[in-house]
Write a protein that holds these residues in place. Sequence first.
Motif, short mmCIF file in Angstrom:
data_model
loop_
_atom_site.label_atom_id
_atom_site.label_comp_id
_atom_site.label_asym_id
_atom_site.label_seq_id
_atom_site.Cartn_x
_atom_site.Cartn_y
_atom_site.Cartn_z
N THR A 38 0.86 -1.18 0.00
CA THR A 38 0.00 0.00 0.00
C THR A 38 0.90 1.23 0.00
OG1 THR A 38 -1.69 -1.16 1.29
CG2 THR A 38 -1.86 1.24 1.16
N LEU A 39 0.65 2.12 -0.93
CA LEU A 39 1.37 3.39 -1.02
C LEU A 39 0.48 4.48 -0.43
CD1 LEU A 39 3.71 5.21 -2.15
CD2 LEU A 39 2.37 5.35 -4.26
N VAL A 40 1.04 5.29 0.47
CA VAL A 40 0.29 6.36 1.13
C VAL A 40 0.91 7.71 0.80
CG1 VAL A 40 -0.52 7.29 3.33
CG2 VAL A 40 -0.28 4.81 3.03
N ASP A 41 0.08 8.65 0.41
CA ASP A 41 0.54 10.03 0.21
C ASP A 41 -0.63 10.97 0.46
OD1 ASP A 41 3.20 11.36 -1.16
OD2 ASP A 41 1.42 12.59 -1.48
N MET A 42 -0.33 12.20 0.89
CA MET A 42 -1.42 13.13 1.17
C MET A 42 -1.96 13.79 -0.09
SD MET A 42 0.67 16.17 3.09
CE MET A 42 2.19 16.86 2.44
N LYS A 43 -1.25 13.68 -1.19
CA LYS A 43 -1.77 14.17 -2.47
C LYS A 43 -2.38 13.00 -3.24
CE LYS A 43 2.22 15.72 -3.91
NZ LYS A 43 3.05 15.29 -2.76
N GLY A 80 -3.95 10.09 2.12
CA GLY A 80 -4.18 10.42 3.51
C GLY A 80 -2.92 10.88 4.20
N LEU A 81 -3.12 11.46 5.36
CA LEU A 81 -2.01 11.96 6.17
C LEU A 81 -1.72 10.95 7.26
CD1 LEU A 81 -0.18 14.50 6.59
CD2 LEU A 81 -1.87 15.26 8.27
N LEU A 93 -1.34 4.44 10.92
CA LEU A 93 -2.66 5.02 11.12
C LEU A 93 -2.80 6.31 10.33
CD1 LEU A 93 -5.36 4.78 12.71
CD2 LEU A 93 -4.31 6.26 14.46
N LEU A 94 -3.89 6.39 9.55
CA LEU A 94 -4.16 7.58 8.76
C LEU A 94 -5.11 8.52 9.50
CD1 LEU A 94 -4.62 6.06 5.18
CD2 LEU A 94 -2.53 6.73 6.38
N GLU A 95 -5.11 9.77 9.09
CA GLU A 95 -5.91 10.80 9.76
C GLU A 95 -7.39 10.43 9.82
OE1 GLU A 95 -5.57 15.59 9.79
OE2 GLU A 95 -6.00 14.69 7.84
N GLY A 96 -7.90 9.77 8.79
CA GLY A 96 -9.31 9.39 8.77
C GLY A 96 -9.64 8.20 9.65
N GLY A 97 -8.65 7.56 10.25
CA GLY A 97 -8.90 6.44 11.14
C GLY A 97 -8.49 5.09 10.60
#
Length: 374
Positions: A38-43, A80-81, A93-97
Amino acid sequence: MGSQVSTEMEAVQVVIVGGGFGGIAAASQLQALNIPFTLVDMKDSFHHNVAALRASVESGFAKKTFISYAVTFKENFRQGLVVEIDLEDQTVLLEGGEALPFSHLILATGSTGLFPGKFNQVSSQQAAIQVYEDLVRQVQRSRSVVVVGGGSAGVEMAAEIKTEYPQKEVTLIHSQIALADKELLPCVRQEAKEILLQKGVNLLLSERVSNLEELSPNEHRECIRVQTDKGTEVATNLVIVCNGIKVNSFAYRSVFAESQLASNGALRVNQYLQVEGCSHIYAIGDCANVKEPKTAYHAGLHANIAVANIINSRKHRPLKAYKPGALTFLLAMGRNDGVGQISGFYVGRLMVRLAKSRDLFVSTSWKTMRQSPP
């Protein structure tokens, strides 16, 4: 090859925090090998920030520098952040939960800095493009532009403006005498200075802007007075700041012990790019405390090592060591000029122009993301 690896890697779940050059390189390799990730980025889009400065002066260029993550990585991407990394439970953990479990973690958080060189904010692709198009209009309205900071970004910014708008007065203010990055060959730094002078850029060297906090960067004004510590005053319409790049440690700085962090916030890693004391966690790119300049090229090399070592560790094979080599660094001085070095050796202006300046490696990123540019 891909199916064989995926069978042996069934228990593996890689989470990549940060979708910069290192992040997308790692994600692309894992995807090709059918290894869950899983790749996570805020953009919502990869930002090819090597071309951010040209996108600031040339209308229509910004859309070439943002490439959708979801189109390439589909359900393996989360926008997500990151607000917490739980090392004990091995979750991000992402900002949305949402909690993302991992067997292996690749930290590729990059660096932060001022716009336009960096774009570090939660944003959609269209909104990000519009921010750059708005700056293009500010530049177009201005008769005079001051660029603050004469590192590589400032040098390239001044050259981009003067190349696109030769009639504009451009002044570069730098607190040191030599321009560009200190790791570059002296002859490369000197030639960068000569190219700026040939283009007609005014240089104020060994002077520091003293009223920066009073200025409004990236906003056109009828008269902005920039003052330096040597008493020099420059009247201009627009100020663009190209300094203050820092390691982006927000996602992890509260998680690791002080002994695992360098003084600049980067993560201390061993020769295999594993975070010290955490064999299942890798740091790549700008957030890895490796003694070399922070470049997109090096981030890609780090990604190769991290992915190879995740596989090697599961297959009980010897890990692959990362060995920094002689510096490769190309300065694009507008679309028609440039200078740099490859593996520690000087390369001339024609070669840099052909290799980087015309395209700024934009096509390479679209190829990595397996998409067609607009």
